[in-house]
Design an enzyme around this catalytic site. Structure first.
Site, PDB file in Angstrom:
ATOM      1  CB  ILE A   1      -0.944   0.021   1.232  1.00 11.69           C
ATOM      2  CG1 ILE A   1      -1.685  -1.307   1.412  1.00 11.69           C
ATOM      3  CG2 ILE A   1      -1.881   1.209   1.162  1.00 11.69           C
ATOM      4  CD1 ILE A   1      -2.657  -1.669   0.342  1.00 11.69           C
TER       5      ILE A   1
ATOM      6  CG  LEU B   1      13.511  -2.384   4.671  1.00 14.59           C
ATOM      7  CD1 LEU B   1      14.956  -2.318   4.148  1.00 14.59           C
ATOM      8  CD2 LEU B   1      12.539  -1.945   3.566  1.00 14.59           C
TER       9      LEU B   1
ATOM     10  CG  ASP C   1      10.894  -1.535  15.416  1.00 19.20           C
ATOM     11  OD1 ASP C   1      11.096  -2.467  16.192  1.00 19.20           O
ATOM     12  OD2 ASP C   1       9.748  -1.082  15.139  1.00 19.20           O
TER      13      ASP C   1
ATOM     14  CE  LYS D   1      -0.460  -7.602   4.147  1.00 19.87           C
ATOM     15  NZ  LYS D   1      -1.219  -7.348   2.955  1.00 19.87           N
TER      16      LYS D   1
ATOM     17  CB  SER E   1      -8.612  -3.614   8.338  1.00 26.49           C
ATOM     18  OG  SER E   1      -9.203  -4.782   7.824  1.00 26.49           O
TER      19      SER E   1
ATOM     20  CE1 TYR F   1      -6.290  -7.281   9.522  1.00 21.63           C
ATOM     21  CE2 TYR F   1      -4.084  -6.440   9.952  1.00 21.63           C
ATOM     22  CZ  TYR F   1      -5.282  -6.396   9.245  1.00 21.63           C
ATOM     23  OH  TYR F   1      -5.443  -5.456   8.266  1.00 21.63           O
TER      24      TYR F   1
ATOM     25  CE  LYS G   1      -4.489  -2.846  10.459  1.00 24.34           C
ATOM     26  NZ  LYS G   1      -3.457  -1.878  10.077  1.00 24.34           N
TER      27      LYS G   1
ATOM     28  CE1 TYR H   1      -4.730  -0.033   3.888  1.00 26.25           C
ATOM     29  CE2 TYR H   1      -6.197   1.859   4.028  1.00 26.25           C
ATOM     30  CZ  TYR H   1      -4.920   1.321   4.039  1.00 26.25           C
ATOM     31  OH  TYR H   1      -3.815   2.131   4.191  1.00 26.25           O
TER      32      TYR H   1
ATOM     33  CG  ASN I   1      -1.840 -15.873   4.459  1.00 26.41           C
ATOM     34  OD1 ASN I   1      -1.776 -17.054   4.716  1.00 26.41           O
ATOM     35  ND2 ASN I   1      -0.955 -14.997   4.916  1.00 26.41           N
ATOM     36  CG  ASN I   2      -4.541 -11.537   1.372  1.00 25.17           C
ATOM     37  OD1 ASN I   2      -3.678 -10.750   1.653  1.00 25.17           O
ATOM     38  ND2 ASN I   2      -5.463 -11.898   2.259  1.00 25.17           N
ATOM     39  CG  LEU I   3      -9.047 -14.807  -4.543  1.00 32.02           C
ATOM     40  CD1 LEU I   3      -9.008 -16.321  -4.574  1.00 32.02           C
ATOM     41  CD2 LEU I   3     -10.484 -14.296  -4.699  1.00 32.02           C
TER      42      LEU I   3
HETATM   43  C1  WQD Z   1     -10.909 -13.253  -0.069  1.00 36.47           C
HETATM   44  C2  WQD Z   1     -11.897 -14.351  -0.479  1.00 36.47           C
HETATM   45  C3  WQD Z   1     -11.677 -16.364   0.808  1.00 36.47           C
HETATM   46  C4  WQD Z   1      -7.660 -17.355  -0.659  1.00 36.47           C
HETATM   47  C5  WQD Z   1      -8.131 -10.464   4.549  1.00 36.47           C
HETATM   48  C6  WQD Z   1      -8.073  -9.736   5.878  1.00 36.47           C
HETATM   49  C7  WQD Z   1      -8.242  -8.254   5.635  1.00 36.47           C
HETATM   50  C8  WQD Z   1      -7.188  -7.807   4.682  1.00 36.47           C
HETATM   51  C9  WQD Z   1      -7.397  -8.538   3.354  1.00 36.47           C
HETATM   52  C10 WQD Z   1      -5.051  -7.158   5.565  1.00 36.47           C
HETATM   53  C11 WQD Z   1     -12.495 -15.078   0.702  1.00 36.47           C
HETATM   54  C12 WQD Z   1     -11.319 -16.619  -0.638  1.00 36.47           C
HETATM   55  C13 WQD Z   1      -8.863 -16.722  -0.424  1.00 36.47           C
HETATM   56  C14 WQD Z   1      -7.642 -18.625  -1.326  1.00 36.47           C
HETATM   57  C15 WQD Z   1     -10.028 -18.540  -1.482  1.00 36.47           C
HETATM   58  N1  WQD Z   1      -5.902  -8.091   5.203  1.00 36.47           N
HETATM   59  N2  WQD Z   1     -10.028 -17.309  -0.835  1.00 36.47           N
HETATM   60  N3  WQD Z   1      -8.842 -19.164  -1.703  1.00 36.47           N
HETATM   61  O1  WQD Z   1      -9.986 -12.829   4.093  1.00 36.47           O
HETATM   62  O2  WQD Z   1     -11.420 -11.157   2.801  1.00 36.47           O
HETATM   63  O3  WQD Z   1      -9.428 -10.339   4.032  1.00 36.47           O
HETATM   64  O4  WQD Z   1      -7.218  -9.937   3.622  1.00 36.47           O
HETATM   65  O5  WQD Z   1      -5.167  -5.968   5.512  1.00 36.47           O
HETATM   66  O6  WQD Z   1      -8.122  -7.573   6.856  1.00 36.47           O
HETATM   67  O7  WQD Z   1      -9.157 -10.176   6.686  1.00 36.47           O
HETATM   68  O8  WQD Z   1      -9.123 -11.700   1.981  1.00 36.47           O
HETATM   69  O9  WQD Z   1      -7.999 -12.531  -0.029  1.00 36.47           O
HETATM   70  O10 WQD Z   1      -7.807 -13.902   2.107  1.00 36.47           O
HETATM   71  O11 WQD Z   1      -9.972 -13.830   0.861  1.00 36.47           O
HETATM   72  O12 WQD Z   1     -11.103 -19.061  -1.843  1.00 36.47           O
HETATM   73  O13 WQD Z   1      -6.567 -19.246  -1.555  1.00 36.47           O
HETATM   74  O14 WQD Z   1     -11.190 -15.349  -1.230  1.00 36.47           O
HETATM   75  O15 WQD Z   1     -12.434 -17.433   1.348  1.00 36.47           O
HETATM   76  O16 WQD Z   1     -13.855 -15.405   0.366  1.00 36.47           O
HETATM   77  P1  WQD Z   1     -10.082 -11.593   3.269  1.00 36.47           P
HETATM   78  P2  WQD Z   1      -8.635 -13.015   1.225  1.00 36.47           P
END
Ligand code: WQD
Length: 337
Positions: free
Chosen positions: A14, A35, A60, A86, A126, A151, A155, A179, A200-202
């Site tokens: 960001i 970093l 830091d 995060k 968030s 987390y 926030k 956000y 972790n994120n989609l």
């Molecule tokens: C999005 C959708 C999953 C991964 C989190 C934090 C939020 C912010 C953004 C930091 C959901 C699905 C995900 C995958 C999937 N973080 N998914 N397979 O959980 O909405 O938000 O990240 O600032 O605070 O809570 O985002 O991208 O993890 O998931 O099906 O491999 O995608 O179930 O429906 P989320 P996400």
């Protein structure tokens, strides 16, 4: 006289995008970042986009002596506070390090800002603060709390710290930007999301699957009460999000007090919708399988975006197709990302 803005955590996903937008509007930008989840080469990448390499203080933010050094050396007019851990899942495993890091960095920052008379703070909050009890679309007057992970609680707690501090500090301006789901990348392909390890994120998981780095995407559940059964989120292009920070900063210079403002599109898209748009606009395949639901996931999460429009005269402009196109462009140009 150009205004100087300090971005804590400014070397991150960001932060880099906010730095670009601010520099292009004539602000002087300084980054303070340890970093721990970003790389120093982002300075040169920002410079290639804007023509100016922002100064990076590798410190830091929670370390008072180091942070005092930055404020003593620079004439700071405002701070955008992005520094913090995060990762939702990691916060469940390591709650103490999340509370220590995210709260300490904020408390130290506020103390040093007070020492140097800096009175404007934009905080990276968030949508997770809305917790599990509120009904969508989320509005800023809803009660925050009942968060579903440490987390989110950090926030929520930081928003409360800022609310109390602003109340006790008459000429202070604290704006908490909530956000929704930031995705995408600057169209130059020079800056973007660089998750450490398995995403972790989609969206980063989708781009890495399309690039063959991951074998297939696991869709976490298709039995939610949604049109196609998969989870729905308010995906917002990171460049729109960055512009939202600029709008909030402009607003803050004539504001005192505390405000929470949603930064979202006001629309929700499902996992399968995003995958389908991604494949269409990029001409690639994203192999996936339906997997069990992920603990803690909500079915639907999206913003009421009207307050940002009314207060900041800001709204998103980019589409889900833009987000998918720019994410893929970033992935293709930064295979090591
Ligand atoms: C999005 C959708 C999953 C991964 C989190 C934090 C939020 C912010 C953004 C930091 C959901 C699905 C995900 C995958 C999937 N973080 N998914 N397979 O959980 O909405 O938000 O990240 O600032 O605070 O809570 O985002 O991208 O993890 O998931 O099906 O491999 O995608 O179930 O429906 P989320 P996400």
């Amino acid at each position: 006289m150009e205004k100087t803005v300090l971005l804590t955590g400014g070397a991150g996903f960001i932060g880099a995008h906010v730095a670009v937008e601010l520099q292009q509007l004539g602000y002087r930008v300084i980054l303070a970042d340890n970093l721990s989840n970003s790389q120093a080469d982002v300075v040169g990448r920002i410079g290639r986009i804007t023509g100016v390499d922002p100064k990076l203080w590798d410190i830091d933010v929670a370390d008072r002596t180091e942070l005092e050094g930055v404020f003593a050396a620079e004439q700071i007019d405002a701070v955008v506070h992005l520094a913090g851990f995060k990762a939702v899942g990691e916060s469940v495993q390591q709650p103490l390090s999340y509370y220590r890091n995210n709260l300490d960095s904020t408390l130290t920052l506020l103390e040093v800002m007070a020492d140097y008379g800096v009175k404007r703070l934009i905080f990276s909050s968030s949508a997770t603060v809305y917790g599990a009890d509120n009904a969508v679309p989320y509005t800023e007057d809803m009660p925050a709390g009942r968060c579903t992970n440490p987390y989110g609680w950090t926030k929520c707690m930081i928003e409360q710290i800022l609310k109390d501090y602003a109340l006790a500090t008459p000429d202070f301006s604290a704006i908490c930007l909530r956000y929704f789901n930031p995705v995408g990348a600057h169209m130059s392909g020079l800056i973007g999301e660089r998750p450490n390890g398995i995403p972790n994120n989609l969206m980063p998981y989708v781009t890495q699957t399309a690039a063959g780095i991951r074998q297939e995407l696991s869709v976490f559940g298709n039995d939610y009460p949604t049109p196609d059964g998969t989870g729905m989120r308010d995906y917002i292009h990171v460049v729109d999000l960055a512009k939202g920070h600029v709008a909030a900063l402009d607003y803050s210079f004539a504001h005192t007090g505390w405000e929470a403002i949603n930064l979202g599109t006001g629309k929700a898209s499902s996992v399968l919708e995003l995958v389908q748009v991604f494949e269409q606009v990029n001409g690639v395949k994203v192999p996936y399988r339906i997997a069990p639901r992920r603990d803690g996931d909500l079915a639907v999460c999206y913003a009421d975006a009207s307050k940002a429009k009314k207060l900041l005269n800001w709204q998103t402009e980019k589409t889900l197709a833009d987000m998918c196109r720019d994410s893929w462009n970033w992935q293709k140009n930064n295979a090591d990302a």
